[in-house]
Write a protein that holds these residues in place. Sequence first.
Motif, PDB file in Angstrom:
ATOM      1  N   PRO A   3     -11.125 -16.823   5.520  1.00 49.81           N
ATOM      2  CA  PRO A   3     -12.210 -16.753   6.598  1.00 49.81           C
ATOM      3  C   PRO A   3     -12.639 -15.295   6.152  1.00 49.81           C
ATOM      4  O   PRO A   3     -12.329 -14.496   5.587  1.00 49.81           O
ATOM      5  CB  PRO A   3     -11.139 -16.632   7.767  1.00 49.81           C
ATOM      6  CG  PRO A   3      -9.754 -16.914   7.313  1.00 49.81           C
ATOM      7  CD  PRO A   3      -9.916 -17.196   5.639  1.00 49.81           C
ATOM      8  N   THR A   4     -13.674 -14.700   7.065  1.00 47.01           N
ATOM      9  CA  THR A   4     -14.456 -13.682   6.883  1.00 47.01           C
ATOM     10  C   THR A   4     -13.388 -12.387   7.028  1.00 47.01           C
ATOM     11  O   THR A   4     -13.636 -11.441   6.525  1.00 47.01           O
ATOM     12  CB  THR A   4     -15.736 -13.396   7.675  1.00 47.01           C
ATOM     13  OG1 THR A   4     -15.542 -13.645   8.823  1.00 47.01           O
ATOM     14  CG2 THR A   4     -16.746 -14.382   7.024  1.00 47.01           C
ATOM     15  N   GLU A   5     -12.792 -12.521   8.335  1.00 48.81           N
ATOM     16  CA  GLU A   5     -11.834 -11.349   8.738  1.00 48.81           C
ATOM     17  C   GLU A   5     -10.431 -11.889   8.799  1.00 48.81           C
ATOM     18  O   GLU A   5     -10.156 -12.781   9.654  1.00 48.81           O
ATOM     19  CB  GLU A   5     -12.276 -10.850  10.186  1.00 48.81           C
ATOM     20  CG  GLU A   5     -13.762 -10.009  10.060  1.00 48.81           C
ATOM     21  CD  GLU A   5     -14.320  -9.757  11.550  1.00 48.81           C
ATOM     22  OE1 GLU A   5     -13.377  -9.220  12.278  1.00 48.81           O
ATOM     23  OE2 GLU A   5     -15.356  -9.708  11.809  1.00 48.81           O
ATOM     24  N   PHE A   6      -9.542 -11.243   8.123  1.00 51.26           N
ATOM     25  CA  PHE A   6      -8.006 -11.384   8.101  1.00 51.26           C
ATOM     26  C   PHE A   6      -7.515 -10.371   7.707  1.00 51.26           C
ATOM     27  O   PHE A   6      -8.012  -9.465   7.027  1.00 51.26           O
ATOM     28  CB  PHE A   6      -7.760 -12.913   7.542  1.00 51.26           C
ATOM     29  CG  PHE A   6      -8.083 -12.666   5.949  1.00 51.26           C
ATOM     30  CD1 PHE A   6      -6.963 -12.498   5.026  1.00 51.26           C
ATOM     31  CD2 PHE A   6      -9.199 -13.066   5.414  1.00 51.26           C
ATOM     32  CE1 PHE A   6      -7.161 -12.433   3.825  1.00 51.26           C
ATOM     33  CE2 PHE A   6      -9.391 -13.066   4.233  1.00 51.26           C
ATOM     34  CZ  PHE A   6      -8.278 -12.622   3.360  1.00 51.26           C
ATOM     35  N   ASP A   7      -6.175 -10.454   8.090  1.00 50.75           N
ATOM     36  CA  ASP A   7      -5.059  -9.223   7.770  1.00 50.75           C
ATOM     37  C   ASP A   7      -3.897  -9.929   7.438  1.00 50.75           C
ATOM     38  O   ASP A   7      -3.531 -10.797   8.273  1.00 50.75           O
ATOM     39  CB  ASP A   7      -5.146  -8.069   8.594  1.00 50.75           C
ATOM     40  CG  ASP A   7      -4.347  -6.918   8.152  1.00 50.75           C
ATOM     41  OD1 ASP A   7      -4.354  -6.825   6.911  1.00 50.75           O
ATOM     42  OD2 ASP A   7      -3.828  -6.234   8.956  1.00 50.75           O
ATOM     43  N   ALA A   8      -3.029  -9.556   6.828  1.00 50.56           N
ATOM     44  CA  ALA A   8      -1.762 -10.255   6.323  1.00 50.56           C
ATOM     45  C   ALA A   8      -0.632  -9.199   5.742  1.00 50.56           C
ATOM     46  O   ALA A   8      -0.928  -8.337   4.993  1.00 50.56           O
ATOM     47  CB  ALA A   8      -1.854 -11.317   5.540  1.00 50.56           C
ATOM     48  N   TYR A   9       0.658  -9.480   6.279  1.00 50.20           N
ATOM     49  CA  TYR A   9       1.602  -8.706   5.744  1.00 50.20           C
ATOM     50  C   TYR A   9       2.646  -9.746   5.330  1.00 50.20           C
ATOM     51  O   TYR A   9       2.741 -10.813   5.995  1.00 50.20           O
ATOM     52  CB  TYR A   9       2.438  -7.888   6.398  1.00 50.20           C
ATOM     53  CG  TYR A   9       1.580  -6.548   7.146  1.00 50.20           C
ATOM     54  CD1 TYR A   9       1.987  -5.492   6.415  1.00 50.20           C
ATOM     55  CD2 TYR A   9       0.605  -6.596   8.115  1.00 50.20           C
ATOM     56  CE1 TYR A   9       1.108  -4.202   6.948  1.00 50.20           C
ATOM     57  CE2 TYR A   9       0.021  -5.405   8.250  1.00 50.20           C
ATOM     58  CZ  TYR A   9       0.241  -4.365   7.975  1.00 50.20           C
ATOM     59  OH  TYR A   9      -0.540  -3.175   8.010  1.00 50.20           O
ATOM     60  N   VAL A  10       3.428  -9.677   4.349  1.00 48.98           N
ATOM     61  CA  VAL A  10       4.487 -10.744   4.002  1.00 48.98           C
ATOM     62  C   VAL A  10       5.856  -9.788   3.763  1.00 48.98           C
ATOM     63  O   VAL A  10       5.572  -8.686   2.947  1.00 48.98           O
ATOM     64  CB  VAL A  10       4.198 -11.545   2.712  1.00 48.98           C
ATOM     65  CG1 VAL A  10       3.743 -10.537   1.468  1.00 48.98           C
ATOM     66  CG2 VAL A  10       5.112 -12.525   2.480  1.00 48.98           C
ATOM     67  N   VAL A  11       6.987 -10.230   4.219  1.00 46.48           N
ATOM     68  CA  VAL A  11       8.329  -9.700   3.757  1.00 46.48           C
ATOM     69  C   VAL A  11       9.085 -10.717   3.182  1.00 46.48           C
ATOM     70  O   VAL A  11       9.167 -11.709   3.357  1.00 46.48           O
ATOM     71  CB  VAL A  11       8.839  -9.430   5.093  1.00 46.48           C
ATOM     72  CG1 VAL A  11      10.355  -8.732   5.034  1.00 46.48           C
ATOM     73  CG2 VAL A  11       8.012  -8.350   5.975  1.00 46.48           C
ATOM     74  N   PHE A  12       9.572 -10.320   1.820  1.00 42.06           N
ATOM     75  CA  PHE A  12      10.613 -11.039   0.986  1.00 42.06           C
ATOM     76  C   PHE A  12      11.794 -10.530   0.997  1.00 42.06           C
ATOM     77  O   PHE A  12      11.881  -9.367   0.769  1.00 42.06           O
ATOM     78  CB  PHE A  12      10.009 -11.250  -0.445  1.00 42.06           C
ATOM     79  CG  PHE A  12       8.588 -12.093  -0.461  1.00 42.06           C
ATOM     80  CD1 PHE A  12       8.650 -13.342  -0.563  1.00 42.06           C
ATOM     81  CD2 PHE A  12       7.656 -11.292  -0.946  1.00 42.06           C
ATOM     82  CE1 PHE A  12       7.556 -14.054  -0.444  1.00 42.06           C
ATOM     83  CE2 PHE A  12       6.397 -12.070  -1.303  1.00 42.06           C
ATOM     84  CZ  PHE A  12       6.378 -13.374  -1.003  1.00 42.06           C
ATOM     85  N   ASN A  13      12.809 -11.136   1.953  1.00 39.71           N
ATOM     86  CA  ASN A  13      14.187 -10.454   2.090  1.00 39.71           C
ATOM     87  C   ASN A  13      15.186 -10.955   0.794  1.00 39.71           C
ATOM     88  O   ASN A  13      14.699 -11.983   0.326  1.00 39.71           O
ATOM     89  CB  ASN A  13      14.708 -10.914   3.395  1.00 39.71           C
ATOM     90  CG  ASN A  13      13.818 -10.368   4.414  1.00 39.71           C
ATOM     91  OD1 ASN A  13      13.555  -9.494   4.745  1.00 39.71           O
ATOM     92  ND2 ASN A  13      13.632 -11.426   5.375  1.00 39.71           N
ATOM     93  N   GLU A  14      15.991 -10.183   0.541  1.00 34.71           N
ATOM     94  CA  GLU A  14      17.029 -10.362  -0.463  1.00 34.71           C
ATOM     95  C   GLU A  14      17.740 -11.667  -0.232  1.00 34.71           C
ATOM     96  O   GLU A  14      18.291 -12.185  -1.265  1.00 34.71           O
ATOM     97  CB  GLU A  14      17.997  -9.183  -0.611  1.00 34.71           C
ATOM     98  CG  GLU A  14      17.205  -8.100  -1.046  1.00 34.71           C
ATOM     99  CD  GLU A  14      18.123  -6.775  -1.402  1.00 34.71           C
ATOM    100  OE1 GLU A  14      19.526  -6.942  -1.338  1.00 34.71           O
ATOM    101  OE2 GLU A  14      17.534  -5.704  -1.650  1.00 34.71           O
ATOM    102  N   ASP A  15      17.790 -12.098   0.949  1.00 37.29           N
ATOM    103  CA  ASP A  15      18.751 -13.295   1.316  1.00 37.29           C
ATOM    104  C   ASP A  15      17.641 -14.516   1.175  1.00 37.29           C
ATOM    105  O   ASP A  15      18.033 -15.522   1.640  1.00 37.29           O
ATOM    106  CB  ASP A  15      19.219 -13.462   2.708  1.00 37.29           C
ATOM    107  CG  ASP A  15      18.287 -13.335   3.620  1.00 37.29           C
ATOM    108  OD1 ASP A  15      16.901 -13.228   3.538  1.00 37.29           O
ATOM    109  OD2 ASP A  15      18.611 -13.394   4.965  1.00 37.29           O
ATOM    110  N   ARG A  16      16.526 -14.364   0.516  1.00 35.96           N
ATOM    111  CA  ARG A  16      15.667 -15.428   0.093  1.00 35.96           C
ATOM    112  C   ARG A  16      15.053 -16.006   1.330  1.00 35.96           C
ATOM    113  O   ARG A  16      14.530 -17.185   1.389  1.00 35.96           O
ATOM    114  CB  ARG A  16      16.124 -16.421  -0.566  1.00 35.96           C
ATOM    115  CG  ARG A  16      16.548 -15.979  -1.937  1.00 35.96           C
ATOM    116  CD  ARG A  16      17.120 -17.027  -3.096  1.00 35.96           C
ATOM    117  NE  ARG A  16      17.492 -16.379  -4.344  1.00 35.96           N
ATOM    118  CZ  ARG A  16      16.726 -16.448  -5.239  1.00 35.96           C
ATOM    119  NH1 ARG A  16      15.663 -16.688  -5.390  1.00 35.96           N
ATOM    120  NH2 ARG A  16      17.327 -15.665  -6.505  1.00 35.96           N
ATOM    121  N   THR A  17      14.655 -15.217   2.366  1.00 27.61           N
ATOM    122  CA  THR A  17      13.896 -15.526   3.492  1.00 27.61           C
ATOM    123  C   THR A  17      12.614 -14.759   3.343  1.00 27.61           C
ATOM    124  O   THR A  17      12.603 -13.823   2.775  1.00 27.61           O
ATOM    125  CB  THR A  17      14.634 -15.188   4.902  1.00 27.61           C
ATOM    126  OG1 THR A  17      15.024 -13.966   4.997  1.00 27.61           O
ATOM    127  CG2 THR A  17      15.902 -16.255   4.924  1.00 27.61           C
TER     128      THR A  17
END
Length: 153
Positions: A47-61
Amino acid sequence: MKKNIVLLFASFVVLLLAGCGSSDEKTPSPVEFTGEWHLVQWCGAAPTEFDAYVVFNEDRTFAIYQQIERIDYQTFKGQWAYDGTTLSGRYDDGTPWGSAYELAVDETGATLTLTSRTSVAEVGVYRREAVPAEIRQSAVSATASRTELRRLL
């Protein structure tokens, strides 16, 4: 003279190939990509406008906080798996990610690049950055199977 030129060229090729195996191309361990990341560049259909963050935890979540064609952020959670070459995952509702990904972490550990394993690769470049508290607190929980919006993973 001709032999010296061939030897010089061969030496140059060896040096060039040695330089291509930089630390940018190494297979990262999970420790190198666990943490919080902010999307800074996307190459692919989006899409033209979007923002995202992703978190990879050590417990594989994982947790994804994304704002795509909405005013608020949505959060998707689940489990990730990494076999040394491919990153994949499932959302908490059992839905698999749209693709598996090849990943690379730069030598400073500040940039994560995810490249989809699809016929037309999509590439996301992420900078190591904490998810702002206001986004964490206000994000609306979503399930992968019930959303009509595109998910970034």
